[in-house]
Design a protein around this motif. Structure first.
Motif, mmCIF file in Angstrom:
data_model
loop_
_atom_site.group_PDB
_atom_site.id
_atom_site.type_symbol
_atom_site.label_atom_id
_atom_site.label_comp_id
_atom_site.label_asym_id
_atom_site.label_seq_id
_atom_site.Cartn_x
_atom_site.Cartn_y
_atom_site.Cartn_z
ATOM 1 N N VAL A 20 8.816 -3.540 4.948
ATOM 2 C CA VAL A 20 8.264 -4.779 4.388
ATOM 3 C C VAL A 20 7.049 -4.488 3.509
ATOM 4 O O VAL A 20 6.891 -5.084 2.436
ATOM 5 N N ALA A 21 6.205 -3.563 3.925
ATOM 6 C CA ALA A 21 5.018 -3.222 3.131
ATOM 7 C C ALA A 21 5.418 -2.663 1.769
ATOM 8 O O ALA A 21 4.877 -3.062 0.735
ATOM 9 N N VAL A 22 6.386 -1.746 1.757
ATOM 10 C CA VAL A 22 6.836 -1.177 0.483
ATOM 11 C C VAL A 22 7.530 -2.245 -0.353
ATOM 12 O O VAL A 22 7.324 -2.327 -1.572
ATOM 13 N N GLY A 23 8.330 -3.080 0.283
ATOM 14 C CA GLY A 23 8.999 -4.167 -0.450
ATOM 15 C C GLY A 23 8.006 -5.104 -1.106
ATOM 16 O O GLY A 23 8.165 -5.487 -2.273
ATOM 17 N N GLU A 24 6.962 -5.458 -0.384
ATOM 18 C CA GLU A 24 5.930 -6.344 -0.944
ATOM 19 C C GLU A 24 5.212 -5.657 -2.091
ATOM 20 O O GLU A 24 4.964 -6.265 -3.140
ATOM 21 N N GLY A 25 4.860 -4.393 -1.921
ATOM 22 C CA GLY A 25 4.175 -3.651 -2.978
ATOM 23 C C GLY A 25 5.019 -3.550 -4.239
ATOM 24 O O GLY A 25 4.531 -3.770 -5.353
ATOM 25 N N LEU A 26 6.296 -3.232 -4.065
ATOM 26 C CA LEU A 26 7.193 -3.144 -5.219
ATOM 27 C C LEU A 26 7.355 -4.493 -5.907
ATOM 28 O O LEU A 26 7.327 -4.588 -7.132
ATOM 29 N N TRP A 27 7.546 -5.532 -5.104
ATOM 30 C CA TRP A 27 7.722 -6.867 -5.693
ATOM 31 C C TRP A 27 6.481 -7.256 -6.494
ATOM 32 O O TRP A 27 6.599 -7.746 -7.620
ATOM 33 N N SER A 28 5.314 -7.052 -5.923
ATOM 34 C CA SER A 28 4.075 -7.392 -6.628
ATOM 35 C C SER A 28 3.929 -6.573 -7.904
ATOM 36 O O SER A 28 3.553 -7.098 -8.951
ATOM 37 N N PHE A 29 4.224 -5.273 -7.820
ATOM 38 C CA PHE A 29 4.101 -4.420 -8.996
ATOM 39 C C PHE A 29 5.082 -4.837 -10.088
ATOM 40 O O PHE A 29 4.725 -4.892 -11.269
ATOM 41 N N LEU A 41 0.536 -0.555 -5.131
ATOM 42 C CA LEU A 41 1.491 0.275 -4.399
ATOM 43 C C LEU A 41 0.813 1.241 -3.427
ATOM 44 O O LEU A 41 1.421 1.672 -2.458
ATOM 45 N N VAL A 42 -0.445 1.572 -3.681
ATOM 46 C CA VAL A 42 -1.119 2.608 -2.886
ATOM 47 C C VAL A 42 -1.184 2.257 -1.395
ATOM 48 O O VAL A 42 -0.723 3.055 -0.559
ATOM 49 N N PRO A 43 -1.720 1.087 -1.002
ATOM 50 C CA PRO A 43 -1.763 0.807 0.442
ATOM 51 C C PRO A 43 -0.374 0.743 1.071
ATOM 52 O O PRO A 43 -0.173 1.223 2.186
ATOM 53 N N ALA A 44 0.581 0.185 0.335
ATOM 54 C CA ALA A 44 1.933 0.064 0.873
ATOM 55 C C ALA A 44 2.574 1.431 1.072
ATOM 56 O O ALA A 44 3.189 1.693 2.115
ATOM 57 N N VAL A 45 2.425 2.312 0.092
ATOM 58 C CA VAL A 45 3.037 3.640 0.188
ATOM 59 C C VAL A 45 2.347 4.473 1.271
ATOM 60 O O VAL A 45 3.021 5.138 2.074
ATOM 61 N N VAL A 46 1.025 4.421 1.324
ATOM 62 C CA VAL A 46 0.300 5.168 2.366
ATOM 63 C C VAL A 46 0.699 4.661 3.750
ATOM 64 O O VAL A 46 0.988 5.453 4.660
ATOM 65 N N ALA A 47 0.751 3.336 3.901
ATOM 66 C CA ALA A 47 1.139 2.761 5.192
ATOM 67 C C ALA A 47 2.564 3.169 5.555
ATOM 68 O O ALA A 47 2.835 3.547 6.701
ATOM 69 N N ALA A 48 3.470 3.099 4.597
ATOM 70 C CA ALA A 48 4.864 3.454 4.878
ATOM 71 C C ALA A 48 4.995 4.924 5.270
ATOM 72 O O ALA A 48 5.762 5.264 6.176
ATOM 73 N N GLY A 82 -3.707 -5.298 6.354
ATOM 74 C CA GLY A 82 -4.281 -6.646 6.304
ATOM 75 C C GLY A 82 -5.528 -6.692 5.436
ATOM 76 O O GLY A 82 -5.697 -7.612 4.626
ATOM 77 N N LEU A 83 -6.383 -5.705 5.580
ATOM 78 C CA LEU A 83 -7.601 -5.661 4.764
ATOM 79 C C LEU A 83 -7.274 -5.483 3.280
ATOM 80 O O LEU A 83 -7.943 -6.073 2.421
ATOM 81 N N SER A 84 -6.239 -4.692 2.972
ATOM 82 C CA SER A 84 -5.866 -4.529 1.560
ATOM 83 C C SER A 84 -5.336 -5.834 0.981
ATOM 84 O O SER A 84 -5.589 -6.155 -0.182
ATOM 85 N N TYR A 85 -4.619 -6.601 1.786
ATOM 86 C CA TYR A 85 -4.116 -7.905 1.310
ATOM 87 C C TYR A 85 -5.270 -8.882 1.105
ATOM 88 O O TYR A 85 -5.284 -9.641 0.143
#
Length: 145
Positions: A20-29, A41-48, A82-85
């Motif tokens: 979900v984190a990567v999906g959200e990052g990609l969609w936003s980008f 994409l950075v927080p999503a990719v690091v988290a994933a 959460g903090l990145s969002y």
């Protein structure tokens, strides 16, 4: 405790949050692709990566000590997401809609509560208990009908 079932469920939650984190990052980008906007994409990719490579194998291991550490890592990752969002939502300008960051925040909060609840319910950590004073008892007369 059946750690096999617990590990299976935790693995689903852990890898699900990564997806979900990567999906959200990609969609936003993809809403406004640019080199400058790639920072979403950075927080999503690091988290994933952390959820998939570090925490994921730990929570699915079935070993209680590894499961606990994996849960603690996943809980911290959900806080970081959460903090990145929140940072994206309070930024004065965003090339993509801030509503998706809010939905990401809701998912991160759900992840936090899920991981931390599993830490407590499955007995990996215990909270200190405070002795409560006993309350006085009042006896009422019985009514006979």
């Amino acid at each position: 405790e059946n750690y096999g079932v617990v590990s299976m469920v935790l693995g689903q939650e852990n890898y699900g949050l990564a997806i979900v984190a990567v999906g959200e990052g990609l969609w936003s980008f993809l809403q406004a692709p640019s080199f400058d906007h790639a920072k979403v994409l950075v927080p999503a990719v690091v988290a994933a990566i952390v959820l998939s490579v570090v925490s994921g194998p730990m929570v699915t291991s079935g070993d209680p000590a590894s499961v606990q550490l994996g849960l603690e890592i996943a809980t911290l990752i959900s806080v970081g997401l959460g903090l990145s969002y929140v940072a994206r939502m309070v930024a004065p300008y965003s090339p993509s809609a801030k509503e998706i960051a809010f939905l990401g925040l809701l998912v991160a909060i759900a992840g936090f509560f899920s991981f931390s609840q599993n830490l407590l319910v499955d007995g990996f950590i215990t909270l200190p208990s405070v002795p409560l004073p006993s309350l006085p008892t009042i006896e009422f007369p019985s009514l006979d009908f």
